[in-house]
Design a protein around this motif. Structure first.
Motif, PDB file in Angstrom:
ATOM      1  N   GLU A   1       2.288  -2.016   6.878  1.00 30.82           N
ATOM      2  CA  GLU A   1       2.719  -2.928   7.950  1.00 30.82           C
ATOM      3  C   GLU A   1       4.100  -3.519   7.677  1.00 30.82           C
ATOM      4  O   GLU A   1       4.816  -3.895   8.604  1.00 30.82           O
ATOM      5  N   SER A   2       4.475  -3.599   6.404  1.00 35.42           N
ATOM      6  CA  SER A   2       5.761  -4.215   6.053  1.00 35.42           C
ATOM      7  C   SER A   2       6.916  -3.217   6.014  1.00 35.42           C
ATOM      8  O   SER A   2       7.998  -3.552   5.546  1.00 35.42           O
ATOM      9  N   ILE A   3       6.691  -2.012   6.527  1.00 35.56           N
ATOM     10  CA  ILE A   3       7.744  -1.004   6.491  1.00 35.56           C
ATOM     11  C   ILE A   3       8.999  -1.520   7.197  1.00 35.56           C
ATOM     12  O   ILE A   3       8.925  -2.166   8.246  1.00 35.56           O
TER      13      ILE A   3
ATOM     14  N   ILE B   1       0.295   1.891  16.618  1.00 38.91           N
ATOM     15  CA  ILE B   1       1.464   1.570  15.797  1.00 38.91           C
ATOM     16  C   ILE B   1       1.136   1.770  14.322  1.00 38.91           C
ATOM     17  O   ILE B   1       1.989   2.214  13.536  1.00 38.91           O
ATOM     18  N   LEU B   2      -0.108   1.489  13.939  1.00 35.34           N
ATOM     19  CA  LEU B   2      -0.508   1.699  12.544  1.00 35.34           C
ATOM     20  C   LEU B   2      -0.332   3.159  12.136  1.00 35.34           C
ATOM     21  O   LEU B   2       0.175   3.447  11.052  1.00 35.34           O
ATOM     22  N   SER B   3      -0.742   4.096  12.999  1.00 34.32           N
ATOM     23  CA  SER B   3      -0.600   5.521  12.676  1.00 34.32           C
ATOM     24  C   SER B   3       0.872   5.903  12.525  1.00 34.32           C
ATOM     25  O   SER B   3       1.246   6.644  11.613  1.00 34.32           O
TER      26      SER B   3
ATOM     27  N   VAL C   1       2.797   7.279   9.064  1.00 31.75           N
ATOM     28  CA  VAL C   1       3.606   8.492   8.917  1.00 31.75           C
ATOM     29  C   VAL C   1       4.968   8.157   8.317  1.00 31.75           C
ATOM     30  O   VAL C   1       5.442   8.832   7.387  1.00 31.75           O
ATOM     31  N   LEU C   2       5.622   7.105   8.809  1.00 32.78           N
ATOM     32  CA  LEU C   2       6.916   6.691   8.267  1.00 32.78           C
ATOM     33  C   LEU C   2       6.791   6.309   6.793  1.00 32.78           C
ATOM     34  O   LEU C   2       7.640   6.668   5.966  1.00 32.78           O
TER      35      LEU C   2
ATOM     36  N   ILE D   1       4.514   7.337   4.584  1.00 35.91           N
ATOM     37  CA  ILE D   1       4.278   8.531   3.773  1.00 35.91           C
ATOM     38  C   ILE D   1       5.577   9.298   3.548  1.00 35.91           C
ATOM     39  O   ILE D   1       5.917   9.664   2.414  1.00 35.91           O
ATOM     40  N   LEU D   2       6.313   9.546   4.619  1.00 38.47           N
ATOM     41  CA  LEU D   2       7.525  10.349   4.521  1.00 38.47           C
ATOM     42  C   LEU D   2       8.610   9.656   3.707  1.00 38.47           C
ATOM     43  O   LEU D   2       9.324  10.300   2.930  1.00 38.47           O
ATOM     44  N   LYS D   3       8.740   8.340   3.860  1.00 38.65           N
ATOM     45  CA  LYS D   3       9.734   7.606   3.071  1.00 38.65           C
ATOM     46  C   LYS D   3       9.400   7.673   1.583  1.00 38.65           C
ATOM     47  O   LYS D   3      10.294   7.830   0.742  1.00 38.65           O
ATOM     48  N   ASN D   4       8.129   7.563   1.257  1.00 42.65           N
ATOM     49  CA  ASN D   4       7.730   7.612  -0.155  1.00 42.65           C
ATOM     50  C   ASN D   4       7.904   8.999  -0.753  1.00 42.65           C
ATOM     51  O   ASN D   4       8.346   9.145  -1.901  1.00 42.65           O
TER      52      ASN D   4
END
Length: 371
Positions: free
Chosen positions: A14-16, A349-351, A355-356, A358-361
């Motif tokens: 949520e804090s992305i 929005i959670l989904s 995804v963002l 996962i991909l950023k990590n």
């Protein structure tokens, strides 16, 4: 790192950062039409956005290739065509994906082919806009008054008020804007949302390669990527295809934050990326499912009730794996949605944030750690 519990995981997701800027980008992209076979103006918009970020781009027929400073550190793919209509004669409009000229690559096992006849009622009273296929210039607005299946041509025919002046070949897009309500985003998300995700990644430090493909809904997009790999004498086992995945209800969609696949109707996905994604989900207590397993379980129930079997679906990646005889491999990462192939396609929005996250990590934070 120790495994995060569900609460800790949700707090991190949520804090992305920069999610508001992601939404702003998505809003812009949704407003730009990209009907199957008439994606040129959308490609040019993507090209400009990427080049403003310092990303090198190469535009081919049906394919835009973006490459950062480390092109081998990640290979992402997203189709950018959306469902729409095409003028095919005097005040005559057909569903673009299933025009006779687009059927050569359709084999009958895609979800689109098996559902498009069932969704005609969803388009009644839908506003549409015509545009010039090369430059994207606005050519008029209309409204769908009727839609019906024409068995003689095996396609949907639409009666549209206000666009009788159009010439054959003119694309007609569904007018659309992003809606944000109670943790859900709605629009014609398939698959403009994946294009927005890739731009967001480049904005936040992604330096790998990305493919944006045309005509996926007509079963053609795999050809453009496959040809690029062949021309450049390259192979990979880590091609990650981003997309949405349809469910019948929010209850079914919300069972998982993201959707993975072990296979589709064409091929099995044999990529180390699939294991990486599953391990990451376990590490961060991210709820996921595999769409092929879900369909197989539904088919067991349908068999008991003497109902027809559901297809595992035909994906861009599956066709690439099959035609390359496994020399190009990868996996998929999908956002569960409802209202598939309409302007009311809805995702949580959670989904999207998951995804963002996962991909950023996987592609940004890990690269920084290695350096």
């Amino acid at each position: 790192m120790n495994k995060l519990n569900k609460k800790e995981s949700l707090e991190e997701i949520e804090s992305i950062k920069n999610f508001v800027s992601f939404l702003d980008m998505l809003k812009q992209l949704i407003r730009i039409p990209s009907v199957i076979g008439s994606e040129h103006s959308f490609f040019l918009y993507l090209k400009r956005e990427l080049e403003e970020l310092g990303i090198q781009t190469h535009y081919y027929d049906g394919l835009l290739v973006a490459q950062g400073k480390s092109p081998n550190h990640g290979m992402l793919s997203a189709h950018i065509d959306r469902h729409g209509l095409v003028c095919t004669g005097p005040n005559e409009f057909q569903f673009a994906a299933f025009l006779a000229k687009n059927r050569s690559d359709l084999t009958g096992n895609s979800v689109s082919e098996q559902t498009f006849q069932l969704i005609t009622s969803r388009y009644l009273n839908q506003k549409v806009q015509a545009y010039e296929p090369w430059g994207g210039s606005y050519l008029g607005i209309g409204e769908i008054k009727n839609a019906y299946m024409c068995p003689e041509i095996n396609n949907l025919i639409f009666d549209i008020e206000g666009l009788s002046h159009l010439l054959p070949g003119t694309p007609v897009a569904f007018t659309d804007k992003l809606k944000n309500d109670k943790g859900l985003l709605s629009a014609q998300l398939d698959n403009v949302i994946s294009a927005a995700i890739i731009i967001y990644l480049y904005q936040n430090g992604y330096e790998g390669t990305a493919f944006f493909t045309a005509q996926e809904e007509a079963g053609k997009s795999w050809r453009y990527i496959y040809e690029w790999f062949r021309k450049n004498k390259l192979t990979t086992n880590e091609l990650l295809v981003l997309d949405t995945s349809p469910y019948d209800s929010r209850k079914e969609a919300d069972v998982q934050q993201i959707v993975l696949r072990n296979r589709d109707a064409n091929a099995r996905f044999k990529s180390p990326l699939l294991k990486t994604l599953k391990n990451f989900c376990h590490q961060y207590s991210i709820d996921f499912s595999c769409k092929d397993t879900y369909i197989q379980e539904k088919n067991k129930l349908r068999l008991e009730h003497n109902q027809s079997m559901l297809s595992l679906g035909s994906t861009e990646l599956g066709r690439i794996i099959k035609e390359s005889r496994g020399s190009i491999q990868g996996t998929t990462l999908q956002i569960p949605t409802t209202g598939y192939h309409t302007v009311e396609e809805t995702a949580s929005i959670l989904s999207i944030k998951t995804v963002l996250f996962i991909l950023k990590n996987i592609y940004i934070k890990q690269k920084k750690t290695k350096h």
